[in-house]
Design a protein around this motif. Structure first.
Motif, PDB file in Angstrom:
ATOM      1  N   ALA A   1      -7.071   1.324  -7.222  1.00  0.00           N
ATOM      2  CA  ALA A   1      -6.659   1.033  -5.844  1.00  0.00           C
ATOM      3  C   ALA A   1      -7.758   1.440  -4.875  1.00  0.00           C
ATOM      4  O   ALA A   1      -8.258   2.565  -4.927  1.00  0.00           O
ATOM      5  N   HIS A   2      -8.127   0.505  -3.998  1.00  0.00           N
ATOM      6  CA  HIS A   2      -9.091   0.832  -2.944  1.00  0.00           C
ATOM      7  C   HIS A   2      -8.951  -0.154  -1.790  1.00  0.00           C
ATOM      8  O   HIS A   2      -8.487  -1.291  -1.955  1.00  0.00           O
ATOM      9  N   LEU A   3      -9.351   0.270  -0.612  1.00  0.00           N
ATOM     10  CA  LEU A   3      -9.154  -0.516   0.610  1.00  0.00           C
ATOM     11  C   LEU A   3     -10.052  -1.744   0.699  1.00  0.00           C
ATOM     12  O   LEU A   3      -9.766  -2.676   1.443  1.00  0.00           O
TER      13      LEU A   3
ATOM     14  N   ASN B   1     -10.484  -3.977  -1.397  1.00  0.00           N
ATOM     15  CA  ASN B   1      -9.943  -5.090  -2.168  1.00  0.00           C
ATOM     16  C   ASN B   1      -8.789  -5.748  -1.420  1.00  0.00           C
ATOM     17  O   ASN B   1      -8.025  -5.088  -0.727  1.00  0.00           O
ATOM     18  N   ASN B   2      -8.651  -7.056  -1.561  1.00  0.00           N
ATOM     19  CA  ASN B   2      -7.602  -7.794  -0.852  1.00  0.00           C
ATOM     20  C   ASN B   2      -6.443  -8.196  -1.760  1.00  0.00           C
ATOM     21  O   ASN B   2      -5.514  -8.870  -1.300  1.00  0.00           O
ATOM     22  N   ASN B   3      -6.495  -7.833  -3.038  1.00  0.00           N
ATOM     23  CA  ASN B   3      -5.414  -8.196  -3.948  1.00  0.00           C
ATOM     24  C   ASN B   3      -4.248  -7.226  -3.764  1.00  0.00           C
ATOM     25  O   ASN B   3      -4.340  -6.064  -4.146  1.00  0.00           O
ATOM     26  N   SER B   4      -3.190  -7.696  -3.164  1.00  0.00           N
ATOM     27  CA  SER B   4      -2.058  -6.813  -2.881  1.00  0.00           C
ATOM     28  C   SER B   4      -1.367  -6.392  -4.180  1.00  0.00           C
ATOM     29  O   SER B   4      -1.345  -7.121  -5.173  1.00  0.00           O
ATOM     30  N   PHE B   5      -0.827  -5.199  -4.153  1.00  0.00           N
ATOM     31  CA  PHE B   5      -0.108  -4.645  -5.300  1.00  0.00           C
ATOM     32  C   PHE B   5       1.287  -5.245  -5.316  1.00  0.00           C
ATOM     33  O   PHE B   5       2.113  -4.943  -4.452  1.00  0.00           O
ATOM     34  N   ASN B   6       1.567  -6.114  -6.272  1.00  0.00           N
ATOM     35  CA  ASN B   6       2.867  -6.782  -6.328  1.00  0.00           C
ATOM     36  C   ASN B   6       3.328  -6.923  -7.775  1.00  0.00           C
ATOM     37  O   ASN B   6       2.676  -6.433  -8.696  1.00  0.00           O
TER      38      ASN B   6
ATOM     39  N   GLN C   1       2.862  -0.278 -20.284  1.00  0.00           N
ATOM     40  CA  GLN C   1       2.062   0.928 -20.096  1.00  0.00           C
ATOM     41  C   GLN C   1       1.023   0.647 -19.013  1.00  0.00           C
ATOM     42  O   GLN C   1       0.126  -0.174 -19.216  1.00  0.00           O
ATOM     43  N   ILE C   2       1.175   1.314 -17.878  1.00  0.00           N
ATOM     44  CA  ILE C   2       0.324   1.019 -16.724  1.00  0.00           C
ATOM     45  C   ILE C   2      -0.364   2.293 -16.245  1.00  0.00           C
ATOM     46  O   ILE C   2       0.269   3.337 -16.106  1.00  0.00           O
ATOM     47  N   VAL C   3      -1.659   2.173 -16.009  1.00  0.00           N
ATOM     48  CA  VAL C   3      -2.445   3.281 -15.466  1.00  0.00           C
ATOM     49  C   VAL C   3      -2.954   2.871 -14.090  1.00  0.00           C
ATOM     50  O   VAL C   3      -3.544   1.798 -13.939  1.00  0.00           O
ATOM     51  N   ILE C   4      -2.729   3.697 -13.096  1.00  0.00           N
ATOM     52  CA  ILE C   4      -3.259   3.438 -11.759  1.00  0.00           C
ATOM     53  C   ILE C   4      -4.236   4.545 -11.395  1.00  0.00           C
ATOM     54  O   ILE C   4      -3.903   5.734 -11.457  1.00  0.00           O
ATOM     55  N   MET C   5      -5.439   4.151 -11.017  1.00  0.00           N
ATOM     56  CA  MET C   5      -6.480   5.099 -10.633  1.00  0.00           C
ATOM     57  C   MET C   5      -6.543   5.183  -9.112  1.00  0.00           C
ATOM     58  O   MET C   5      -6.664   4.159  -8.432  1.00  0.00           O
ATOM     59  N   ILE C   6      -6.462   6.417  -8.596  1.00  0.00           N
ATOM     60  CA  ILE C   6      -6.460   6.647  -7.153  1.00  0.00           C
ATOM     61  C   ILE C   6      -7.519   7.693  -6.828  1.00  0.00           C
ATOM     62  O   ILE C   6      -7.575   8.753  -7.459  1.00  0.00           O
ATOM     63  N   GLY C   7      -8.352   7.390  -5.852  1.00  0.00           N
ATOM     64  CA  GLY C   7      -9.483   8.250  -5.527  1.00  0.00           C
ATOM     65  C   GLY C   7      -9.124   9.392  -4.585  1.00  0.00           C
ATOM     66  O   GLY C   7      -7.968   9.562  -4.188  1.00  0.00           O
ATOM     67  N   PRO C   8     -10.122  10.169  -4.202  1.00  0.00           N
ATOM     68  CA  PRO C   8      -9.926  11.286  -3.268  1.00  0.00           C
ATOM     69  C   PRO C   8      -9.889  10.793  -1.831  1.00  0.00           C
ATOM     70  O   PRO C   8      -9.802   9.578  -1.581  1.00  0.00           O
TER      71      PRO C   8
ATOM     72  N   SER D   1      -4.851  -3.277  -3.839  1.00  0.00           N
ATOM     73  CA  SER D   1      -4.735  -2.465  -2.622  1.00  0.00           C
ATOM     74  C   SER D   1      -3.260  -2.249  -2.333  1.00  0.00           C
ATOM     75  O   SER D   1      -2.405  -2.990  -2.829  1.00  0.00           O
ATOM     76  N   PHE D   2      -2.973  -1.251  -1.519  1.00  0.00           N
ATOM     77  CA  PHE D   2      -1.592  -0.961  -1.139  1.00  0.00           C
ATOM     78  C   PHE D   2      -1.282  -1.461   0.270  1.00  0.00           C
ATOM     79  O   PHE D   2      -0.394  -0.938   0.947  1.00  0.00           O
ATOM     80  N   GLY D   3      -2.032  -2.456   0.721  1.00  0.00           N
ATOM     81  CA  GLY D   3      -1.784  -3.009   2.051  1.00  0.00           C
ATOM     82  C   GLY D   3      -2.842  -2.572   3.045  1.00  0.00           C
ATOM     83  O   GLY D   3      -3.813  -1.889   2.718  1.00  0.00           O
ATOM     84  N   LYS D   4      -2.633  -2.946   4.308  1.00  0.00           N
ATOM     85  CA  LYS D   4      -3.638  -2.689   5.339  1.00  0.00           C
ATOM     86  C   LYS D   4      -3.643  -1.242   5.828  1.00  0.00           C
ATOM     87  O   LYS D   4      -4.634  -0.777   6.390  1.00  0.00           O
ATOM     88  N   ASN D   5      -2.536  -0.524   5.635  1.00  0.00           N
ATOM     89  CA  ASN D   5      -2.490   0.879   6.089  1.00  0.00           C
ATOM     90  C   ASN D   5      -3.325   1.769   5.181  1.00  0.00           C
ATOM     91  O   ASN D   5      -3.284   1.641   3.957  1.00  0.00           O
TER      92      ASN D   5
END
Length: 231
Positions: free
Chosen positions: A160-162, A164-169, A178-185, A206-210
């Motif tokens: 997940a990163h800002l 990118n425009n591919n929304s999480f759906n 089995q799903i792994v989500i990588m989230i940065g600092p 991405s998780f949206g515009k916010n």
């Protein structure tokens, strides 16, 4: 009825509780000899048992057992330790309540903190599992580097990163168990890390515009996956 935890085996007829749960039972709940309590081993097994010894380590005799079915989806969040440890601990606590399966702290280029108290995190997941009346204990893995995590973990991964425009759906996790989500600092992932992930066929989302805090993104991810998989 309150749920307690002990690392017991299916074949055990008696269970010894640790000092923390024993103190809570005797001092706060004022349990007595012969009272019935519920205990899980964190591996899906729940027992009803009768207190047969009080004291520093309460002893419980097993009356009956129930094996609970594991969730259809395994959710693994790999997140960088955060500058404020309490925020990472909040993520661990809340994601456990929602239904996470596995947590891995990962060191990235912009990680401001590079150490984590695994023992404390394990205590948090145990407490949260009991509080939320669950029977499977999330696994907390040792801290590892971003590169090593990419190489060692072969499950279906999302990053997940800002940028990118591919929304999480729902399409992001369709037909996956089995799903792994990588989230940065706080500073996000570096361009180099995003490129490395892409070469390893990690799906960018991405998780949206916010702009979400890392710990908020982690809880949001666990929540939305569980929601998609139950509707």
């Amino acid at each position: 009825m309150n749920l307690f935890y002990s690392n017991f085996n299916n074949s055990d007829s008696d269970i010894i509780l640790d000092e923390i749960d024993s103190k809570h039972l005797s001092k706060s709940l004022r349990k007595k000899m012969g009272d019935i309590i519920r205990i899980t081993n964190g591996n899906g097994l729940e027992i009803n048992g009768k207190i047969i010894r009080l004291g520093k380590n309460i002893k419980v005799n097993v009356i009956n057992k129930k094996q609970h079915k594991k969730a259809d989806i395994s959710i693994h969040v790999a997140m960088s330790p955060l500058k404020n440890p309490s925020r990472f601990e909040w993520f661990v606590e809340k994601s456990t309540e929602i239904g996470i399966s596995e947590i891995t702290p990962i060191i990235t280029k912009f990680s401001e903190k590079r150490k984590i108290n695994i023992d404390r995190l394990n205590k948090i997941v145990i407490s949260s599992m009991k509080q939320s009346n669950q029977f499977y204990l999330p696994k907390v893995n040792p801290i590892t580097s971003f590169d090593d995590f990419l190489k060692l973990n072969k499950d279906y991964k999302l990053i997940a990163h800002l940028k990118n425009n591919n929304s999480f759906n729902k399409k992001s996790i369709a037909n996956k168990d089995q799903i792994v989500i990588m989230i940065g600092p706080e500073g996000g992932f570096s361009e180099e890390e995003i490129l490395k992930a892409s070469k390893e066929k990690v799906k960018e989302i991405s998780f949206g515009k916010n702009r979400l805090r890392s710990e908020t993104a982690g809880v949001f991810a666990v929540s939305i996956i569980n929601n998609y998989k139950t509707i």
